[in-house]
Design an enzyme around this catalytic site. Structure first.
Site, PDB file in Angstrom:
ATOM      1  CB  CYS A 190     -14.058   0.957   0.411  1.00 24.46           C
ATOM      2  SG  CYS A 190     -13.416   2.635   0.548  1.00 24.46           S
ATOM      3  NE  ARG A 211     -10.325  -5.391   0.851  1.00 22.92           N
ATOM      4  CZ  ARG A 211      -9.464  -4.424   1.175  1.00 22.92           C
ATOM      5  NH1 ARG A 211      -9.906  -3.310   1.720  1.00 22.92           N
ATOM      6  NH2 ARG A 211      -8.169  -4.534   0.896  1.00 22.92           N
ATOM      7  CD  GLN A 224     -13.031  -2.124  -0.114  1.00 19.94           C
ATOM      8  OE1 GLN A 224     -12.219  -2.080   0.795  1.00 19.94           O
ATOM      9  NE2 GLN A 224     -14.248  -2.651   0.053  1.00 19.94           N
ATOM     10  CG  HIS A 240      -8.467   0.103  -2.589  1.00 16.95           C
ATOM     11  ND1 HIS A 240      -7.656  -0.978  -2.297  1.00 16.95           N
ATOM     12  CD2 HIS A 240      -9.099   0.426  -1.425  1.00 16.95           C
ATOM     13  CE1 HIS A 240      -7.798  -1.296  -1.021  1.00 16.95           C
ATOM     14  NE2 HIS A 240      -8.665  -0.466  -0.474  1.00 16.95           N
ATOM     15  CG  ASP A 274     -13.883   6.258  -0.801  1.00 16.20           C
ATOM     16  OD1 ASP A 274     -13.770   6.048   0.429  1.00 16.20           O
ATOM     17  OD2 ASP A 274     -12.909   6.196  -1.585  1.00 16.20           O
ATOM     18  NE  ARG A 298      -3.843   0.627   1.961  1.00 14.43           N
ATOM     19  CZ  ARG A 298      -5.052   0.701   2.528  1.00 14.43           C
ATOM     20  NH1 ARG A 298      -5.242   1.471   3.588  1.00 14.43           N
ATOM     21  NH2 ARG A 298      -6.066   0.024   2.039  1.00 14.43           N
TER      22      ARG A 298
END
Ligand code: CP
Ligand code: NVA
Length: 309
Positions: free
Chosen positions: A267, A295, A140, A137, A228, A110
């Protein structure tokens, strides 16, 4: 040694590859749920494998879900923070990739700059997985598609609406729409549209991706409404973003315009009562906790795919 199978972005994986990850995720989830807590999945397909996880940004879900995923598949994980490793003192990404590849079986990263991910993948001789960059991402969104299909059936031909910033999550949703054949409506203020090159790529693929500033029209009859955070990790000018994004808040009124059975996804982490109200987050259409759980299952699907297991 054969080229490692990286999971860098959804647009880099074939539709068959994505479908294989999703069905393996569902299969591993079913196997897991049939077992008491604390036991491992039958078969331990990644027995003895070690996953290095590099975090140059904070994380709760990605860190924990990858660590538990590899454990349940029979392997182990180790965590490297950018700050505590020599990467944080300027050791190059290629050198880090070469050294880690001598120790571990896969690397998840990440980071901020997407080029670091690409460089890591270029020089690593083990699979590299994108755990979020400023640009995308994908892990996700794999969990999100898994969640959508559990709740709503096959995603192909359905309509999904993104509300807010055209950020890294929006980009991975665009990739998914092109690859998995669903309609994606992006309701974004013009200043925060997704990158033009990603929109151009979607167009070149013949994807059904629509960009608009009219959030109410965008959610109409949609099967899934997504929000988000308005301020992603590393973003500046929080006040300006709040002002621009306030009209895109997902609240009860907006949800009432979507399909009667529409689901709400996020998310996480959420800024409650900013991009989404408590009423929606905690309401009957919200599937955010299943999405967060997925996830774990999607991470397993990705890990297994990287090793053809
Ligand atoms: N959704 C997500 O990636 O969460 P974390 O930042 O907690 O990993
Ligand atoms: N867009 C958010 C996603 C967090 C999981 C960010 O990059 O901060």
């Amino acid at each position: 040694m054969a080229n490692p199978k990286h999971f860098l972005d959804i647009d880099a994986v074939s539709q068959d590859g994505l479908r294989a990850i999703l069905s393996r995720s569902a299969e591993l989830k079913a196997a897991r749920l049939g077992q008491p807590k604390g036991t491992v999945d039958a078969g331990r397909p990644l027995d003895g494998h070690v996953l290095a996880m590099i975090f140059e940004k904070p994380s709760t879900r990605t860190r924990v879900s990858f660590e538990i995923a590899i454990r349940q598949l029979g392997g182990t994980a180790l965590m490297l923070s950018g700050r505590d490793s020599q990467l944080g003192r300027g050791e190059t990404v290629p050198d880090t990739a070469r050294v880690l590849s001598r120790y571990v079986d896969a690397i998840m990263i990440r980071t901020d700059d997407h080029n670091k991910l690409l460089e890591l993948a270029e020089y690593a001789s083990v699979p590299v997985i994108n755990g979020l960059t400023d640009d995308s991402h994908p892990c996700q969104v794999m969990a999100d598609v898994l969640t959508f299909e559990e709740k709503q059936g096959p995603i192909a031909g359905r309509t999904v609406t993104w509300c807010g910033d055209g950020n890294n999550m929006a980009v991975s949703w665009i990739h998914a729409a092109a690859k998995l054949d669903f309609e994606l409506r992006l309701a974004c203020p013009e200043q925060l549209n997704p990158p033009e090159k990603v929109m151009a790529w979607a167009k070149s693929q013949g994807a059904n991706v629509v960009l608009t500033e009219d959030v109410e029209a965008a959610v109409a009859d949609s099967a899934c409404v997504i929000a988000d955070t308005w301020v992603s990790m590393g973003d500046e000018e929080a006040t300006a973003r709040h002002n621009m994004l306030q009209p895109y808040q997902v609240n009860k009124h907006l949800m009432s315009l979507a399909d009667r059975d529409a689901v709400f996804m996020h998310c996480l982490p959420a800024h409650r009562n900013e991009e989404v109200t408590d009423e929606v987050m905690d309401g009957p259409q919200s599937v955010i906790w299943d999405e967060a759980e997925n996830r774990l299952h999607a991470q397993k699907g990705v890990l297994a795919w990287c090793f053809d297991k």
